[in-house]
Design a protein around this motif. Structure first.
Motif, PDB file in Angstrom:
ATOM      1  N   ASP A  71       0.823  -1.215   0.000  1.00 45.76           N
ATOM      2  CA  ASP A  71       0.000   0.000   0.000  1.00 45.76           C
ATOM      3  C   ASP A  71       0.854   1.260   0.000  1.00 45.76           C
ATOM      4  OD1 ASP A  71       1.018  -0.083   2.554  1.00 45.76           O
ATOM      5  OD2 ASP A  71      -0.886   0.335   3.565  1.00 45.76           O
ATOM      6  N   ALA A 226      -7.018   4.732 -11.912  1.00 47.71           N
ATOM      7  CA  ALA A 226      -7.807   5.065 -10.719  1.00 47.71           C
ATOM      8  C   ALA A 226      -7.158   4.510  -9.463  1.00 47.71           C
ATOM      9  CB  ALA A 226      -9.228   4.533 -10.866  1.00 47.71           C
ATOM     10  N   ASP A 227      -6.583   3.333  -9.568  1.00 47.98           N
ATOM     11  CA  ASP A 227      -5.899   2.720  -8.434  1.00 47.98           C
ATOM     12  C   ASP A 227      -4.671   3.537  -8.041  1.00 47.98           C
ATOM     13  OD1 ASP A 227      -5.356   0.657  -6.530  1.00 47.98           O
ATOM     14  OD2 ASP A 227      -3.805  -0.097  -7.867  1.00 47.98           O
ATOM     15  N   LEU A 229      -4.151   6.761  -8.610  1.00 47.60           N
ATOM     16  CA  LEU A 229      -4.502   8.102  -8.150  1.00 47.60           C
ATOM     17  C   LEU A 229      -5.094   8.105  -6.746  1.00 47.60           C
ATOM     18  CD1 LEU A 229      -6.073   9.618 -11.398  1.00 47.60           C
ATOM     19  CD2 LEU A 229      -3.832  10.125 -10.424  1.00 47.60           C
ATOM     20  N   THR A 230      -5.482   6.951  -6.263  1.00 50.36           N
ATOM     21  CA  THR A 230      -6.158   6.886  -4.955  1.00 50.36           C
ATOM     22  C   THR A 230      -5.349   6.138  -3.900  1.00 50.36           C
ATOM     23  OG1 THR A 230      -7.380   4.915  -5.694  1.00 50.36           O
ATOM     24  CG2 THR A 230      -8.457   7.056  -5.985  1.00 50.36           C
ATOM     25  N   TYR A 232      -3.127   7.194  -1.734  1.00 45.94           N
ATOM     26  CA  TYR A 232      -3.106   7.869  -0.438  1.00 45.94           C
ATOM     27  C   TYR A 232      -4.480   7.889   0.225  1.00 45.94           C
ATOM     28  CZ  TYR A 232       1.689   9.429  -1.339  1.00 45.94           C
ATOM     29  OH  TYR A 232       3.043   9.460  -1.572  1.00 45.94           O
ATOM     30  N   PHE A 233      -5.527   7.934  -0.571  1.00 49.12           N
ATOM     31  CA  PHE A 233      -6.871   7.873   0.014  1.00 49.12           C
ATOM     32  C   PHE A 233      -7.097   6.538   0.705  1.00 49.12           C
ATOM     33  CE2 PHE A 233      -7.406  11.090  -3.329  1.00 49.12           C
ATOM     34  CZ  PHE A 233      -8.022  12.103  -2.606  1.00 49.12           C
ATOM     35  N   ARG A 234      -6.604   5.474   0.099  1.00 55.28           N
ATOM     36  CA  ARG A 234      -6.745   4.152   0.715  1.00 55.28           C
ATOM     37  C   ARG A 234      -5.872   4.028   1.954  1.00 55.28           C
ATOM     38  NH1 ARG A 234      -6.184   2.708  -4.602  1.00 55.28           N
ATOM     39  NH2 ARG A 234      -4.157   1.740  -4.234  1.00 55.28           N
TER      40      ARG A 234
END
Length: 384
Positions: A71, A226-227, A229-230, A232-234
């Motif tokens: 991650d 999309a994976d 770009l996100t 840090y959100f995850r």
């Protein structure tokens, strides 16, 4: 005791200024100190870094950068993939990369100290202090973490801001953010520079440009955009406890999972940072180098202290900036503030690394709060 400390500090500075080859023994001893911990497998290494390394190696090294391994930001995964080709144990190669980050960090710290103090001996002392800073040494040598990589980029960002090179400063900040989300702790400092006219709005577009460039190889290797770009959100949803071992007020609440307190804490941290920027702008129209180091150190300390879900090593940038503050402080009393910062960060790190269960992050938050209050007062007082 404080007088003895400064006596030996002056002795060390005298040694550092006496030889043009001073960096070699300092660097070699610092690396040997790290090598002494190389065999130590930290919890982060055994649970995360080693499995990711083995997965990348089994999938072909660089051929696997398009896979959703771990991650962490893909920038660090590229490095892990390259390390799989080395004829070294994974734990050794991973820690060597972090040690290289230590050297880059110390070099930029030395350059920044030279600009802040206009003293060659002080700059060399800052280089030495950064290499032997307990949290820096343990983070790479024992922990195997990569906090030196993004913090070195943050120091480069600060250094170029002192030189008033906004493009290089924003590129360095973009590089830091391309490694770790915690680089955001310096964002209020850059916002302050923008309000002071030292950074143009267009320069901020360099930050997402660096991020997009960083994810491009993984995207071309097949990982969904999309994976990428996100990521840090995850990451922000990985841990939901209010306290993750950091010496801040949330340590008094244990491992509670309270969503509204998390939102409140984030709002508090953002409000405090914006209020500080407002006060700095109101009091000063032409920030001096001394004010800039105080502001950078303040934000690096304030945000991990006020925000929830913080790990103990999130104070790593504050520890590093505290060294520059230490050597640029105009009174011995002010030098106590960085000593408190490093003390609290060191013991909370050892609690995680070596199982020092007797260390209380909650109690450590009290002296750290005092340091934060005094640093805030000193920073605002430095703004004419």
């Amino acid at each position: 005791m404080l007088q003895q400390y400064f006596y030996w500090k002056r002795k060390a500075e005298g040694f550092l200024s006496g030889s043009k080859y001073w960096a070699w023994p300092v660097t070699i001893v610092a690396l040997l100190a790290r090598f002494a911990f190389f065999a130590y497998p930290s919890g982060d290494y055994t649970q995360f870094l080693q499995p990711w390394f083995e997965e990348l190696k089994a999938a072909g090294g660089l051929a696997a950068i398009g896979l959703p391994v771990g991650d962490y930001m893909v920038t660090y995964l590229y490095i892990l993939a390259l390390l799989t080709y080395l004829p070294l144990p994974g734990i050794v190669s991973i820690k060597i990369v972090s040690c290289v980050g230590d050297l880059v960090l110390a070099i930029y710290g030395m350059r920044a100290a030279k600009l802040l103090t206009n003293s060659e001996s002080t700059a060399r002392a800052a280089y030495t202090a950064l290499l032997f800073l307990p949290t820096v040494l343990l983070n790479s040598g024992a922990w195997g973490q990569c906090d030196s990589l993004y913090t070195a980029a943050l120091l480069a960002c600060f250094y170029y801001s002192l030189r008033q090179c906004p493009k290089k400063s924003m590129l360095a900040f973009g590089a830091a953010l391309a490694f770790k989300l915690q680089a955001i702790f310096l964002a209020p400092f850059l916002f302050y520079l923008w309000l002071q006219g030292r950074v143009k709005f267009r320069h901020f577009f360099l930050v997402p440009a660096v991020y997009l460039l960083a994810i491009l190889p993984a995207f071309l290797a097949g990982r969904p955009l999309a994976d990428l770009l996100t990521i840090y959100f995850r990451q922000t949803g990985t841990y939901t406890q209010l306290s993750m071992g950091a010496p801040n007020p949330y340590a008094w609440l244990g491992s509670l999972h309270v969503s509204w307190l998390t939102a409140l804490g984030v709002a508090l941290g953002a409000a405090a940072a914006l209020a500080t920027v407002y006060l700095l702008c109101k009091k000063s129209t032409a920030p001096s180098p001394l004010l800039l180091i105080k502001a950078a150190y303040l934000f690096a300390l304030m945000l991990p202290f006020l925000l929830p879900r913080m790990h103990e090593r999130y104070f790593y940038p504050a520890d590093v900036f505290s060294v520059l503050y230490f050597y640029s402080a105009d009174t011995p009393q002010k030098r106590v503030i960085p000593l408190i910062t490093v003390f609290c960060s060191f013991f909370s790190s050892c609690r995680f690394l070596f199982g020092w269960a007797w260390v209380s992050p909650a109690l450590l938050s009290l002296p750290l709060l005092c340091a934060l209050v005094f640093l805030c007062r000193d920073t605002l007082a430095a703004a004419p």
